[in-house]
Structures are given as structure tokens and as C-alpha cells.
Design a protein around this motif. Sequence first.
Motif, PDB file in Angstrom:
ATOM      1  N   GLU A 141       0.835  -1.205   0.000  1.00 40.23           N
ATOM      2  CA  GLU A 141       0.000   0.000   0.000  1.00 40.23           C
ATOM      3  C   GLU A 141       0.876   1.263   0.000  1.00 40.23           C
ATOM      4  N   ALA A 142       2.071   1.157   0.561  1.00 34.33           N
ATOM      5  CA  ALA A 142       3.009   2.281   0.636  1.00 34.33           C
ATOM      6  C   ALA A 142       4.154   2.092  -0.357  1.00 34.33           C
ATOM      7  N   THR A 143       3.817   1.480  -1.508  1.00 33.36           N
ATOM      8  CA  THR A 143       4.764   1.414  -2.618  1.00 33.36           C
ATOM      9  C   THR A 143       4.081   1.995  -3.842  1.00 33.36           C
ATOM     10  N   LEU A 144       4.883   2.421  -4.784  1.00 30.79           N
ATOM     11  CA  LEU A 144       4.360   3.025  -6.013  1.00 30.79           C
ATOM     12  C   LEU A 144       5.071   2.405  -7.199  1.00 30.79           C
ATOM     13  N   THR A 145       4.340   2.164  -8.249  1.00 26.37           N
ATOM     14  CA  THR A 145       4.939   1.679  -9.488  1.00 26.37           C
ATOM     15  C   THR A 145       4.175   2.237 -10.672  1.00 26.37           C
ATOM     16  N   PHE A 146       4.557   1.799 -11.849  1.00 25.96           N
ATOM     17  CA  PHE A 146       3.993   2.306 -13.088  1.00 25.96           C
ATOM     18  C   PHE A 146       3.758   1.132 -14.025  1.00 25.96           C
ATOM     19  N   PRO A 147       2.795   1.237 -14.942  1.00 29.50           N
ATOM     20  CA  PRO A 147       2.533   0.132 -15.866  1.00 29.50           C
ATOM     21  C   PRO A 147       3.801  -0.277 -16.629  1.00 29.50           C
ATOM     22  N   MET A 148       3.872  -1.572 -16.926  1.00 35.40           N
ATOM     23  CA  MET A 148       5.016  -2.112 -17.673  1.00 35.40           C
ATOM     24  C   MET A 148       4.487  -3.003 -18.791  1.00 35.40           C
ATOM     25  N   THR A 149       5.165  -2.944 -19.943  1.00 35.75           N
ATOM     26  CA  THR A 149       4.769  -3.741 -21.094  1.00 35.75           C
ATOM     27  C   THR A 149       5.910  -4.656 -21.509  1.00 35.75           C
ATOM     28  N   HIS A 150       5.555  -5.920 -21.761  1.00 35.49           N
ATOM     29  CA  HIS A 150       6.529  -6.894 -22.247  1.00 35.49           C
ATOM     30  C   HIS A 150       5.814  -7.807 -23.232  1.00 35.49           C
ATOM     31  N   LYS A 151       6.396  -7.974 -24.412  1.00 37.33           N
ATOM     32  CA  LYS A 151       5.825  -8.825 -25.466  1.00 37.33           C
ATOM     33  C   LYS A 151       4.371  -8.465 -25.763  1.00 37.33           C
ATOM     34  N   GLY A 152       4.098  -7.168 -25.776  1.00 36.95           N
ATOM     35  CA  GLY A 152       2.775  -6.690 -26.125  1.00 36.95           C
ATOM     36  C   GLY A 152       1.731  -6.775 -25.029  1.00 36.95           C
ATOM     37  N   ILE A 153       2.112  -7.247 -23.853  1.00 39.21           N
ATOM     38  CA  ILE A 153       1.165  -7.352 -22.741  1.00 39.21           C
ATOM     39  C   ILE A 153       1.547  -6.318 -21.691  1.00 39.21           C
ATOM     40  N   THR A 154       0.592  -5.478 -21.329  1.00 34.00           N
ATOM     41  CA  THR A 154       0.828  -4.448 -20.318  1.00 34.00           C
ATOM     42  C   THR A 154       0.237  -4.876 -18.991  1.00 34.00           C
ATOM     43  N   LEU A 155       1.046  -4.798 -17.965  1.00 33.95           N
ATOM     44  CA  LEU A 155       0.574  -5.011 -16.599  1.00 33.95           C
ATOM     45  C   LEU A 155       0.376  -3.643 -15.970  1.00 33.95           C
ATOM     46  N   ASP A 156      -0.841  -3.364 -15.505  1.00 32.99           N
ATOM     47  CA  ASP A 156      -1.089  -2.080 -14.849  1.00 32.99           C
ATOM     48  C   ASP A 156      -0.565  -2.147 -13.412  1.00 32.99           C
ATOM     49  N   CYS A 157      -0.682  -1.056 -12.712  1.00 38.27           N
ATOM     50  CA  CYS A 157      -0.131  -0.969 -11.353  1.00 38.27           C
ATOM     51  C   CYS A 157      -0.752  -1.998 -10.407  1.00 38.27           C
ATOM     52  N   ALA A 158      -2.050  -2.184 -10.506  1.00 38.20           N
ATOM     53  CA  ALA A 158      -2.724  -3.158  -9.633  1.00 38.20           C
ATOM     54  C   ALA A 158      -2.239  -4.573  -9.913  1.00 38.20           C
ATOM     55  N   MET A 159      -2.040  -4.902 -11.169  1.00 39.73           N
ATOM     56  CA  MET A 159      -1.549  -6.238 -11.525  1.00 39.73           C
ATOM     57  C   MET A 159      -0.120  -6.441 -11.023  1.00 39.73           C
ATOM     58  N   LEU A 160       0.722  -5.429 -11.174  1.00 37.71           N
ATOM     59  CA  LEU A 160       2.101  -5.533 -10.693  1.00 37.71           C
ATOM     60  C   LEU A 160       2.139  -5.674  -9.177  1.00 37.71           C
ATOM     61  N   ARG A 161       1.308  -4.913  -8.490  1.00 41.48           N
ATOM     62  CA  ARG A 161       1.250  -5.001  -7.031  1.00 41.48           C
ATOM     63  C   ARG A 161       0.788  -6.401  -6.603  1.00 41.48           C
ATOM     64  N   HIS A 162      -0.267  -6.902  -7.248  1.00 36.90           N
ATOM     65  CA  HIS A 162      -0.777  -8.239  -6.927  1.00 36.90           C
ATOM     66  C   HIS A 162       0.286  -9.311  -7.184  1.00 36.90           C
ATOM     67  N   ARG A 163       0.978  -9.210  -8.295  1.00 32.40           N
ATOM     68  CA  ARG A 163       2.032 -10.159  -8.629  1.00 32.40           C
ATOM     69  C   ARG A 163       3.123 -10.141  -7.568  1.00 32.40           C
ATOM     70  N   THR A 164       3.537  -8.955  -7.154  1.00 32.11           N
ATOM     71  CA  THR A 164       4.581  -8.834  -6.132  1.00 32.11           C
ATOM     72  C   THR A 164       4.112  -9.414  -4.803  1.00 32.11           C
ATOM     73  N   GLU A 165       2.897  -9.079  -4.401  1.00 35.97           N
ATOM     74  CA  GLU A 165       2.366  -9.636  -3.149  1.00 35.97           C
ATOM     75  C   GLU A 165       2.314 -11.162  -3.211  1.00 35.97           C
ATOM     76  N   THR A 166       1.922 -11.687  -4.360  1.00 35.94           N
ATOM     77  CA  THR A 166       1.796 -13.131  -4.528  1.00 35.94           C
ATOM     78  C   THR A 166       3.133 -13.837  -4.381  1.00 35.94           C
ATOM     79  N   VAL A 167       4.174 -13.298  -4.992  1.00 32.58           N
ATOM     80  CA  VAL A 167       5.466 -13.987  -4.940  1.00 32.58           C
ATOM     81  C   VAL A 167       6.202 -13.767  -3.621  1.00 32.58           C
TER      82      VAL A 167
END
Length: 181
Positions: free
Chosen positions: A137-163
Amino acid sequence: MTRTALINIDTQLSFLHREFWQEEHLPAFCDAMTTLITGCASRGVPVVDIFHVNDTSGGPFSLASGYVAPMAFLTHQPAVTFYKHVHNAFTDTGLDYWLRARDINHVIICGMRTEQCCETTARVASDLGYQVTFVSEATLTFPMTHKGITLDCAMLRHRTETVLEGRFATVKTVSETLESI
């Protein structure tokens, strides 16, 4: 006994000068960071500021740029400041020595680039034997695109929390973190 430090990673002006900078999530981030820092400081938890430096680029992360400095909303006085040249806050910075000299065995991670410097620092801290709380909740990021797929901030946060959760860190909200100190 657990002794705790708050590690504030890369919350610096340099990011304002990057092409991917977006302010959409900035107000919530500023509120969460301010609450976390104020709450930790009031509980006697030292706040450690980490800044990323890349002097070879000549860009906004070089010391000469003047942008390797706290973002304007940060008004706290850190216990100590370290400068890093890689993604994690431990390699060649003196952070591990500083923490161990104070018998600190628990770190709370917050700051900028959720999935990069914050996540990498959490992983290294865990590998070094620290108990890690990750306050996404106290981190900030920005959307990232790889191989034509963009992960928005919520997806990146969820991915990080998951791992991180249950492997390298315990993921908590600001209020959960402050209640547990």
C-alpha cells in the motif's frame, strides 16, 4: 525480541523526470507513506532512506542532476541515508552492517518501484535472515509492457504480493503494520 526499522526505498525526485512517470496513484501513495513514516517514528522505529544513484548515465539518477533527493511530500528526518547502485538496498551500501550494529532483525519495506527495488530488497533481506514486512500500500509503481502485454499498477502489485507472501515477506497494510509494532 524484535527490533524494527522502516526502509524507505527510492522515494526520490529522479522519477519525476522519467518518461513513464504518472501521477494517478501518487496521492494514495503519499498518504500511505506519510502515515507509515509518522506511525513508525512515533513508535521509535528508525526510518532509513535509500536513494538510487546511477552516475554513469548523466540522467535524473545521477548525483549531478540534483534529483537524487526526497520527494517534496517527505518531511521526516531519516536516522540514516544510504545510496545504492543496484536494485536492492543491501549490496555495497552499508545497510546490513547498520541494521546488525543496532540489533535490528525486522525490516518494513516501502517506497518506489514495487516490483523492482522494493521487491528485490525484500527478497535479499529475507535471504540475509531478516523478518520482512512488505507494505505494498506504501509502494508506487507504473505500468510495464513486455511482449505486447501491459501489466497495470494493480496487476504488478498483486504479482509482487503473490510472490513475496509466505516466502520472503509478510504483506500488510499500513494500519496492520503499525498495529503490529
